[in-house]
Scaffold this motif. Structure first.
Motif, PDB file in Angstrom:
ATOM      1  N   PRO A  93       7.805  10.300 -16.350  1.00  0.00           N
ATOM      2  CA  PRO A  93       7.498   9.217 -17.288  1.00  0.00           C
ATOM      3  C   PRO A  93       8.563   8.125 -17.302  1.00  0.00           C
ATOM      4  CG  PRO A  93       7.142  11.359 -18.313  1.00  0.00           C
ATOM      5  CD  PRO A  93       7.835  11.612 -17.014  1.00  0.00           C
ATOM      6  N   PHE A  94       9.828   8.491 -17.082  1.00  0.00           N
ATOM      7  CA  PHE A  94      10.891   7.487 -17.083  1.00  0.00           C
ATOM      8  C   PHE A  94      10.726   6.512 -15.919  1.00  0.00           C
ATOM      9  CE2 PHE A  94      15.390   6.110 -16.392  1.00  0.00           C
ATOM     10  CZ  PHE A  94      15.553   5.467 -17.608  1.00  0.00           C
ATOM     11  N   TYR A  95      10.186   6.999 -14.809  1.00  0.00           N
ATOM     12  CA  TYR A  95       9.921   6.135 -13.665  1.00  0.00           C
ATOM     13  C   TYR A  95       8.899   5.068 -14.039  1.00  0.00           C
ATOM     14  CZ  TYR A  95       8.906   4.823  -8.804  1.00  0.00           C
ATOM     15  OH  TYR A  95       8.741   4.130  -7.626  1.00  0.00           O
ATOM     16  N   VAL A  96       7.878   5.476 -14.789  1.00  0.00           N
ATOM     17  CA  VAL A  96       6.868   4.516 -15.243  1.00  0.00           C
ATOM     18  C   VAL A  96       7.523   3.444 -16.106  1.00  0.00           C
ATOM     19  CG1 VAL A  96       4.700   4.233 -16.511  1.00  0.00           C
ATOM     20  CG2 VAL A  96       5.086   6.290 -15.143  1.00  0.00           C
ATOM     21  N   THR A  97       8.418   3.870 -16.988  1.00  0.00           N
ATOM     22  CA  THR A  97       9.136   2.921 -17.844  1.00  0.00           C
ATOM     23  C   THR A  97       9.961   1.941 -17.009  1.00  0.00           C
ATOM     24  OG1 THR A  97       9.285   4.548 -19.630  1.00  0.00           O
ATOM     25  CG2 THR A  97      10.823   2.704 -19.700  1.00  0.00           C
ATOM     26  N   THR A 134       0.836  -1.203   0.000  1.00  0.00           N
ATOM     27  CA  THR A 134       0.000   0.000   0.000  1.00  0.00           C
ATOM     28  C   THR A 134       0.866   1.246   0.000  1.00  0.00           C
ATOM     29  OG1 THR A 134      -1.737  -1.176   1.214  1.00  0.00           O
ATOM     30  CG2 THR A 134      -1.829   1.236   1.230  1.00  0.00           C
ATOM     31  N   ARG A 135       1.909   1.223   0.797  1.00  0.00           N
ATOM     32  CA  ARG A 135       2.788   2.395   0.883  1.00  0.00           C
ATOM     33  C   ARG A 135       3.675   2.525  -0.360  1.00  0.00           C
ATOM     34  NH1 ARG A 135       1.962   0.485   6.004  1.00  0.00           N
ATOM     35  NH2 ARG A 135       3.579  -1.116   5.909  1.00  0.00           N
ATOM     36  N   ARG A 136       4.103   1.397  -0.906  1.00  0.00           N
ATOM     37  CA  ARG A 136       4.870   1.468  -2.162  1.00  0.00           C
ATOM     38  C   ARG A 136       3.996   2.038  -3.285  1.00  0.00           C
ATOM     39  NH1 ARG A 136       6.665  -3.806  -0.467  1.00  0.00           N
ATOM     40  NH2 ARG A 136       5.256  -4.785  -1.967  1.00  0.00           N
ATOM     41  N   ARG A 137       2.751   1.626  -3.316  1.00  0.00           N
ATOM     42  CA  ARG A 137       1.843   2.119  -4.356  1.00  0.00           C
ATOM     43  C   ARG A 137       1.645   3.628  -4.216  1.00  0.00           C
ATOM     44  NH1 ARG A 137      -4.609   0.658  -5.150  1.00  0.00           N
ATOM     45  NH2 ARG A 137      -4.815   1.541  -7.242  1.00  0.00           N
ATOM     46  N   PHE A 138       1.549   4.116  -2.967  1.00  0.00           N
ATOM     47  CA  PHE A 138       1.418   5.550  -2.739  1.00  0.00           C
ATOM     48  C   PHE A 138       2.583   6.305  -3.364  1.00  0.00           C
ATOM     49  CE2 PHE A 138       3.182   8.951  -0.088  1.00  0.00           C
ATOM     50  CZ  PHE A 138       2.196   9.915  -0.234  1.00  0.00           C
ATOM     51  N   LEU A 139       3.794   5.843  -3.124  1.00  0.00           N
ATOM     52  CA  LEU A 139       4.973   6.503  -3.686  1.00  0.00           C
ATOM     53  C   LEU A 139       4.991   6.390  -5.202  1.00  0.00           C
ATOM     54  CD1 LEU A 139       7.760   5.400  -1.169  1.00  0.00           C
ATOM     55  CD2 LEU A 139       6.844   7.707  -1.476  1.00  0.00           C
ATOM     56  N   ASP A 140       4.683   5.217  -5.717  1.00  0.00           N
ATOM     57  CA  ASP A 140       4.706   5.013  -7.166  1.00  0.00           C
ATOM     58  C   ASP A 140       3.711   5.926  -7.871  1.00  0.00           C
ATOM     59  OD1 ASP A 140       6.645   3.092  -6.816  1.00  0.00           O
ATOM     60  OD2 ASP A 140       5.271   1.388  -6.985  1.00  0.00           O
ATOM     61  N   GLU A 141       2.514   6.080  -7.303  1.00  0.00           N
ATOM     62  CA  GLU A 141       1.506   6.934  -7.940  1.00  0.00           C
ATOM     63  C   GLU A 141       1.915   8.392  -7.897  1.00  0.00           C
ATOM     64  OE1 GLU A 141      -2.501   4.227  -7.172  1.00  0.00           O
ATOM     65  OE2 GLU A 141      -2.125   5.974  -5.906  1.00  0.00           O
ATOM     66  N   GLN A 142       2.556   8.817  -6.834  1.00  0.00           N
ATOM     67  CA  GLN A 142       3.043  10.194  -6.736  1.00  0.00           C
ATOM     68  C   GLN A 142       4.105  10.467  -7.794  1.00  0.00           C
ATOM     69  OE1 GLN A 142       4.576  13.931  -5.470  1.00  0.00           O
ATOM     70  NE2 GLN A 142       2.708  13.019  -4.680  1.00  0.00           N
ATOM     71  N   ILE A 143       5.095   9.573  -7.880  1.00  0.00           N
ATOM     72  CA  ILE A 143       6.219   9.801  -8.791  1.00  0.00           C
ATOM     73  C   ILE A 143       5.795   9.644 -10.244  1.00  0.00           C
ATOM     74  CG2 ILE A 143       8.563   9.097  -9.384  1.00  0.00           C
ATOM     75  CD1 ILE A 143       8.721   7.881  -6.505  1.00  0.00           C
TER      76      ILE A 143
END
Length: 356
Positions: free
Chosen positions: A144-148, A130-139
């Motif tokens: 866009p490179f983070y998404v990649t 849950t907390r990892r998802r919070f950070l991932d959605e923020q970044i």
């Protein structure tokens, strides 16, 4: 940045609904199970491509229908854009200005937003994912490179796990190299984001709770397996080689950012161990306000702020404070049973419709 029009079709209990919200605070008012939260969900879908209540898109489809459609007209600094997300029962499609996108991830960044819900106490008490998802959605909304890199990491992780399960090491080195490089970038960006969020969380908490003293020992940290002073990519590579036999027995990769976590502490004691439900919600709401502030800072845009069930989340004093803060948050959507402010746009929602 604001939504000028929102159209929703066959989404939850919203059969066909269109609204033209104000640029300030929009209160979605009505009794339970009328569709207020479904409107927030639809907006959240336009921001991140999915719901804040379920990972399964099929659960968003109205009963008896084959799919849903959500479309928003966005005004960002005078530039108008139309974005839509649809689901046909098997796959999600994203269009921007009528052009079908090759990947749904291309939706990210077109409409920025933060969503605060009753379930946000899970950011404190819930699983690390849950907390990892919070950070991932923020970044992901600003990088866009983070998404990649997240996508590359996910594919490489699945491939390596298959090889571990089959005890096949012929090509495992290539996947480990990809895992290490992508994982290093992910960890670096998460750590950087936590460092930027930390003072903003304390500031937001002080704004919401001026009657409480924020301990100087309040800390917020990212928990990673990488020892201090190590190059992340090199350390991961060494660990993959050293643990390969152990991970073959487990048939799973035991090292990497998919095992990391985030933690809040007061006097060096984890909030999840000492906080009440009310305290957890207070910290979580402060975190959402900090998230909005950082997102605005990183993007030079004004993100949406979505708040579900503001009456259940906050007491009278806190509701007054958050409504004052919302004046600074640009376009805000909040759900409630009764109107909260004389200066807000009130949108009544009754049985999935908005009466004329």
């Amino acid at each position: 940045m604001r939504v000028e029009t929102l159209y929703v079709c066959n989404f939850r209990n919203l059969q066909s609904l269109q609204i033209s919200p104000e640029s300030g605070i929009n209160e979605l008012v009505g009794e339970n199970a009328q569709g207020k939260t479904s409107i927030l969900e639809a907006l959240h879908v336009l921001v991140l491509g999915g719901s804040f209540r379920t990972y399964q898109l099929r659960e968003l489809v109205q009963h008896g229908k084959s799919g849903f459609f959500v479309e928003g007209t966005i005004n960002s600094g005078g530039v108008h854009k139309t974005i839509s997300v649809s689901y046909d029962g098997s796959r999600r499609s994203v269009t921007i200005d009528g052009q079908l996108q090759e990947a749904s991830s291309l939706l990210l960044g077109n409409l920025l937003g933060v969503t605060a819900t009753l379930e946000d106490h899970e950011l404190i008490f819930g699983a690390p994912a849950t907390r990892r998802r919070f950070l991932d959605e923020q970044i992901a909304q600003v990088d866009p490179f983070y998404v990649t890199q997240l996508s590359r990491y996910s594919r490489a992780l699945a491939s390596r796990n298959r090889l571990l399960k089959g005890r096949d090491t012929r090509t495992i080195g290539a996947w480990e190299e990809l895992l290490a490089k992508a994982g290093a970038y992910i960890v670096h960006q998460r750590q950087h984001t936590v460092n930027l969020l930390r003072p903003k969380v304390i500031s937001a908490y002080q704004s919401l709770f001026p009657d409480r003293t924020v301990s100087s020992s309040f800390t917020m940290r990212y928990i990673t397996q990488i020892p201090d002073g190590n190059d992340a990519a090199e350390w991961y590579q060494r660990q993959y080689a050293a643990r390969r036999e152990q991970e073959m027995r487990a048939a799973a990769t035991l090292v990497g950012p998919h095992r990391d976590d985030m933690e809040w502490c007061i006097d060096e004691r984890p909030c999840k161990a000492v906080a009440s439900l009310g305290q957890a919600r207070a910290v979580a709401l402060s975190l959402r306000c900090a998230e909005w502030s950082l997102l605005a800072e990183r993007s030079s845009e004004t993100p949406l702020f979505l708040i579900d069930d503001v009456e259940s989340t906050l007491d009278a004093t806190r509701k007054s404070i958050i409504l004052q803060l919302c004046q600074q948050f640009g376009q805000v959507f909040l759900t409630c049973h009764t109107p909260q402010s004389a200066t807000s746009r009130v949108i009544s929602v009754i049985q999935g419709e908005i009466p004329l």
